[in-house]
Design a protein around this motif. Structure first.
Motif, PDB file in Angstrom:
ATOM      1  N   ASN A 124       0.874  -1.170   0.164  1.00 44.95           N
ATOM      2  CA  ASN A 124      -0.019  -0.022  -0.190  1.00 44.95           C
ATOM      3  C   ASN A 124       0.811   1.213  -0.023  1.00 44.95           C
ATOM      4  OD1 ASN A 124      -2.609  -1.487  -0.082  1.00 44.95           O
ATOM      5  ND2 ASN A 124      -2.435  -1.157   2.131  1.00 44.95           N
ATOM      6  N   LEU A 152       1.029   5.304   0.931  1.00 41.20           N
ATOM      7  CA  LEU A 152       0.330   6.382   1.576  1.00 41.20           C
ATOM      8  C   LEU A 152       0.018   7.616   0.697  1.00 41.20           C
ATOM      9  CD1 LEU A 152       2.329   6.241   4.752  1.00 41.20           C
ATOM     10  CD2 LEU A 152       0.327   5.002   4.278  1.00 41.20           C
ATOM     11  N   PRO A 153      -1.428   8.163   0.611  1.00 39.26           N
ATOM     12  CA  PRO A 153      -1.769   9.086  -0.178  1.00 39.26           C
ATOM     13  C   PRO A 153      -0.866  10.274   0.373  1.00 39.26           C
ATOM     14  CG  PRO A 153      -3.709   7.674   0.287  1.00 39.26           C
ATOM     15  CD  PRO A 153      -2.430   7.261   1.182  1.00 39.26           C
ATOM     16  N   GLY A 189      -6.431   8.791  10.638  1.00 36.18           N
ATOM     17  CA  GLY A 189      -5.327   8.018   9.689  1.00 36.18           C
ATOM     18  C   GLY A 189      -4.235   8.989   9.243  1.00 36.18           C
ATOM     19  N   ARG A 244      -2.102   9.987   4.861  1.00 33.16           N
ATOM     20  CA  ARG A 244      -3.073   9.356   5.271  1.00 33.16           C
ATOM     21  C   ARG A 244      -2.982   7.756   5.149  1.00 33.16           C
ATOM     22  NH1 ARG A 244      -7.913  10.971   6.446  1.00 33.16           N
ATOM     23  NH2 ARG A 244      -8.022  12.674   5.075  1.00 33.16           N
ATOM     24  N   LEU A 253      -3.763   3.889   5.082  1.00 28.78           N
ATOM     25  CA  LEU A 253      -4.600   3.174   4.313  1.00 28.78           C
ATOM     26  C   LEU A 253      -5.023   2.084   5.291  1.00 28.78           C
ATOM     27  CD1 LEU A 253      -3.307   2.881   0.741  1.00 28.78           C
ATOM     28  CD2 LEU A 253      -5.168   4.590   1.709  1.00 28.78           C
ATOM     29  N   ASN A 254      -6.398   1.475   5.090  1.00 23.50           N
ATOM     30  CA  ASN A 254      -6.659   0.360   5.787  1.00 23.50           C
ATOM     31  C   ASN A 254      -6.034  -0.818   5.375  1.00 23.50           C
ATOM     32  OD1 ASN A 254      -8.412   1.947   7.443  1.00 23.50           O
ATOM     33  ND2 ASN A 254     -10.277   1.771   6.275  1.00 23.50           N
TER      34      ASN A 254
END
Length: 75
Positions: free
Chosen positions: A12, A14-15, A47, A71, A73-74
């Protein structure tokens, strides 16, 4: 800062929500620079993760301080 978004299968990213920086000193062609940073705050409810960032010259002087917000992520 030169930022790029890399996508790696199975990981993932991270944005990046925001980034701020100031150029305090010049960097010269051929000069060795290092970048780094650390987490300054985490809000588990929203988050959001706050980061402190920097670029240092060969003498260890911070020539470009900055900050960013990402942010989580889940999973």
């Amino acid at each position: 800062f030169l930022l790029r978004k890399e996508t790696t299968p199975g990981h993932n990213n991270l944005p990046l929500l925001s980034i701020k920086y100031t150029n305090r000193r010049a960097a010269y062609l051929g000069e060795t620079l290092t970048s780094g940073g650390y987490v300054t705050a985490v809000d588990a409810d929203s988050g959001l993760v706050e980061l402190s960032l920097h670029i240092k010259n060969a003498a260890g002087d911070v020539i470009t301080p900055g900050s960013a917000t990402v942010r989580m992520l889940n999973p």
